[in-house]
Motif scaffolding. Structure first.
Motif, PDB file in Angstrom:
ATOM      1  N   ASP A   1      -1.817   7.329  -2.024  1.00  0.00           N
ATOM      2  CA  ASP A   1      -0.482   6.743  -1.885  1.00  0.00           C
ATOM      3  C   ASP A   1      -0.463   5.484  -1.031  1.00  0.00           C
ATOM      4  N   LYS A   2      -1.543   5.223  -0.298  1.00  0.00           N
ATOM      5  CA  LYS A   2      -1.590   4.048   0.575  1.00  0.00           C
ATOM      6  C   LYS A   2      -2.258   2.851  -0.091  1.00  0.00           C
ATOM      7  N   LYS A   3      -2.752   3.028  -1.311  1.00  0.00           N
ATOM      8  CA  LYS A   3      -3.373   1.933  -2.041  1.00  0.00           C
ATOM      9  C   LYS A   3      -2.768   1.843  -3.440  1.00  0.00           C
ATOM     10  N   THR A   4      -2.700   0.628  -3.955  1.00  0.00           N
ATOM     11  CA  THR A   4      -2.066   0.404  -5.256  1.00  0.00           C
ATOM     12  C   THR A   4      -3.013  -0.353  -6.183  1.00  0.00           C
ATOM     13  N   LEU A   5      -3.197   0.183  -7.382  1.00  0.00           N
ATOM     14  CA  LEU A   5      -3.936  -0.525  -8.422  1.00  0.00           C
ATOM     15  C   LEU A   5      -2.956  -1.468  -9.109  1.00  0.00           C
ATOM     16  N   VAL A   6      -3.239  -2.763  -9.031  1.00  0.00           N
ATOM     17  CA  VAL A   6      -2.327  -3.783  -9.540  1.00  0.00           C
ATOM     18  C   VAL A   6      -2.939  -4.450 -10.766  1.00  0.00           C
ATOM     19  N   THR A   7      -2.162  -4.511 -11.841  1.00  0.00           N
ATOM     20  CA  THR A   7      -2.557  -5.218 -13.056  1.00  0.00           C
ATOM     21  C   THR A   7      -1.585  -6.368 -13.281  1.00  0.00           C
ATOM     22  N   TYR A   8      -2.138  -7.535 -13.555  1.00  0.00           N
ATOM     23  CA  TYR A   8      -1.301  -8.713 -13.824  1.00  0.00           C
ATOM     24  C   TYR A   8      -1.703  -9.296 -15.168  1.00  0.00           C
TER      25      TYR A   8
END
Length: 300
Positions: free
Chosen positions: A219-226
């Motif tokens: 919950d403290k890290k986010t996988l980000v896709t752009y």
């Protein structure tokens, strides 16, 4: 030599809007002929989520060491490069010369904090130094977990002493759903922001935007896709693709911004309103007379 370079730049930049890729979806309308914004938002979210599923196949191939360049067709995602711990993939659509580019990386911040930040129109200043002004043209609807906007952006760049202005007018849906944050956009028209001859209007194709989810259940890290599927207009395809290929590195600058300031998740999402933009005093008055939209927030 300078005159030769100048001539080549002008000559090469003759691809007009008619040479751009065609939009792959039809914008839905209701029985009265008005845009059905809710239906359009659902289409855009579905579109970008499908692209994320598709790129995961290419990502697994890359991680396993398979030769992606000999697998699938040109319409499949292929590994392009890695920079700043961001894997970037690319693909063509139906043979069009303008490619789509998609990047994936991890940000050390909670999903809600990252989503709330990118859901602010001003956040684009964080990763684009050619952006000079933004405006929220219309708030179509807004609730704690879903909002639809029409946003306007004005850009200025200088190449070979030639100053060029481009702008961008697009509908965007920002939504938290199924444990993810999705922000997906498409170019639209609006009477308050007509096109001007002196400013080239960028095309944003369906599905461009962000998808975010907790990284491996953390919950403290986010996988980000752009995903960037845009056409700067009147640039040769080879130059357009080079420029667009760097757009997914926005994840890197987003990461730097959020990790160098206190990050606090703040449910419910604080989506912006029209008033929050119109109350800002313009910093660069010179752009007001030459742009189709007023009530800007300007780059500092």
């Amino acid at each position: 030599t300078f005159l030769l370079i100048h001539f080549l730049v002008v000559f090469m930049a003759t691809r007009d809007a008619s040479g751009s890729p065609q939009e792959t979806i039809n914008i839905p309308h209701d029985q009265h002929g008005n845009v059905d914004w809710d239906a359009l938002g659902r289409i855009l979210v579905e579109h970008i989520l499908n692209e994320v599923k598709n790129v995961e196949v290419a990502e697994r191939r890359h991680q396993s060491g398979e030769a992606a360049d000999v697998i699938g067709t040109e319409n499949d995602w292929r590994y392009a490069y890695e920079k700043h711990n961001i894997n970037v993939f690319s693909k063509k659509l139906n043979g069009n010369p303008i490619k789509c580019f998609l990047g994936r990386g991890v940000v050390d911040a909670p999903l809600r904090a990252v989503g709330d930040f990118t859901g602010e129109l001003q956040s684009t200043f964080t990763w684009d130094n050619t952006l000079v002004g933004v405006r929220c043209v219309k708030v179509i609807q807004k609730s704690p977990n879903c909002a639809d906007y029409i946003w306007y952006q004005l850009y200025e760049s200088t190449n070979c002493l030639i100053k060029t202005r481009r702008d961008n007018l697009f509908f965007v849906r920002c939504i938290y759903a199924d444990g993810k944050y999705v922000q997906s956009a498409i170019s639209v028209e609006h009477p308050d922001c007509p096109t001007l001859p002196a400013i080239k209007r960028i095309r944003v194709y369906s599905g461009s935007g962000w998808v975010m989810e907790p990284y491996l259940g953390n919950d403290k890290k986010t996988l980000v896709t752009y995903l960037a599927h845009v056409d700067p207009i009147e640039l040769p395809a080879i130059i357009s693709n080079r420029v667009i290929s760097r757009h997914p590195l926005a994840i890197h600058y987003l990461r730097l911004h959020l990790t160098h300031r206190p990050v606090v998740a703040s449910p419910p999402a604080s989506f912006p309103t029209e008033d929050s933009y119109s109350e800002v005093e313009p910093k660069l008055q010179c752009f007001e007379e030459s742009s189709p939209c007023s009530e800007f927030i300007y780059a500092k």
